[in-house]
Scaffold this motif. Sequence first.
Motif, mmCIF file in Angstrom:
data_model
loop_
_atom_site.group_PDB
_atom_site.id
_atom_site.type_symbol
_atom_site.label_atom_id
_atom_site.label_comp_id
_atom_site.label_asym_id
_atom_site.label_seq_id
_atom_site.Cartn_x
_atom_site.Cartn_y
_atom_site.Cartn_z
ATOM 1 N N ASP A 34 16.154 -15.026 21.051
ATOM 2 C CA ASP A 34 16.578 -14.521 22.108
ATOM 3 C C ASP A 34 18.321 -14.463 21.612
ATOM 4 O OD1 ASP A 34 15.128 -13.322 23.844
ATOM 5 O OD2 ASP A 34 14.960 -15.747 25.260
ATOM 6 N N SER A 37 20.144 -12.281 18.700
ATOM 7 C CA SER A 37 19.135 -11.226 18.889
ATOM 8 C C SER A 37 20.047 -10.618 20.288
ATOM 9 C CB SER A 37 17.808 -10.454 19.398
ATOM 10 O OG SER A 37 17.889 -11.212 20.658
ATOM 11 N N THR A 38 21.090 -11.455 20.560
ATOM 12 C CA THR A 38 21.730 -11.153 21.641
ATOM 13 C C THR A 38 23.433 -10.686 21.449
ATOM 14 O OG1 THR A 38 20.429 -11.815 23.552
ATOM 15 C CG2 THR A 38 22.494 -11.673 24.650
ATOM 16 N N ALA A 39 23.731 -12.415 20.249
ATOM 17 C CA ALA A 39 24.746 -12.466 19.851
ATOM 18 C C ALA A 39 24.972 -13.111 18.438
ATOM 19 C CB ALA A 39 25.695 -14.398 20.928
ATOM 20 N N ARG A 115 14.192 -8.020 19.925
ATOM 21 C CA ARG A 115 14.043 -8.984 19.820
ATOM 22 C C ARG A 115 14.138 -9.225 18.549
ATOM 23 N NH1 ARG A 115 13.015 -14.095 22.763
ATOM 24 N NH2 ARG A 115 10.451 -13.890 21.908
ATOM 25 N N ARG A 118 16.845 -6.029 16.814
ATOM 26 C CA ARG A 118 17.962 -6.441 16.837
ATOM 27 C C ARG A 118 18.193 -7.683 16.359
ATOM 28 N NH1 ARG A 118 16.963 -4.646 22.136
ATOM 29 N NH2 ARG A 118 16.307 -6.667 23.111
ATOM 30 N N ASN A 122 21.104 -6.847 12.968
ATOM 31 C CA ASN A 122 22.110 -7.784 13.163
ATOM 32 C C ASN A 122 22.448 -8.253 11.907
ATOM 33 O OD1 ASN A 122 23.418 -7.237 16.116
ATOM 34 N ND2 ASN A 122 22.017 -9.160 17.312
#
Length: 218
Positions: A34, A37-39, A115, A118, A122
Amino acid sequence: MPRFLAHGKKMDDLPPLTRIQTRNRSAIMSGGLDAFSTAGFKGATLDQIADAAGLSKPNLLYYFPSKEAIYAALLEELLKTWLDPLRTLDPNGNPIEEILAYAHRKLAMSRDFPRESRLFANEILAGAPQIHAVLAGPLRTLVDEKAQIMRGWMDAGLIRKSDPHHLIFSIWALTQHYADFDVQVRAVLGDVDPFSGADTFVDHLYRTLLQPPDQDHL
């Protein structure tokens, strides 16, 4: 990428994890997925991962000594399955159906593992510091092998001629877009499930692209 615990031992050298240890490690991996994949790697913190996992930071550090170790473990697990859709392309199968099946498998991965997609994106955008050796080694070897199969199909007139490497790249770009740009896709489509029409579109696009010229009139 060897896996280590805080006390320096490799995980593969240790006895099997207990049920609670397995659950905690899975929670940490999910929390890390989480966060990363987000930050991204730089933006994610151990505190964020511990909170997402429902564990204290000291408890997290029992399983993984650092943020880097969690990230490496996630990439290791990801790479075990990320190349499988291309590996299963069968040189003895129907060329068009094999390529279409590959495209559909990649699209399914974007639907089922957004996720992970991503996280991979990234890592690539950061210059692939953790997996560059895999990209330049096993991935390149696999792509070259499958591109050679496709080139043989093209030379035999079974599919329309094109650059097989760029054909594979186009499948990556089209299918992974639905995961990596999920927010944009859903903002444009509103309440429509993006994958409900994506399979049909991908099938039509590549079937049309790959159809041999002498069958265009059929």
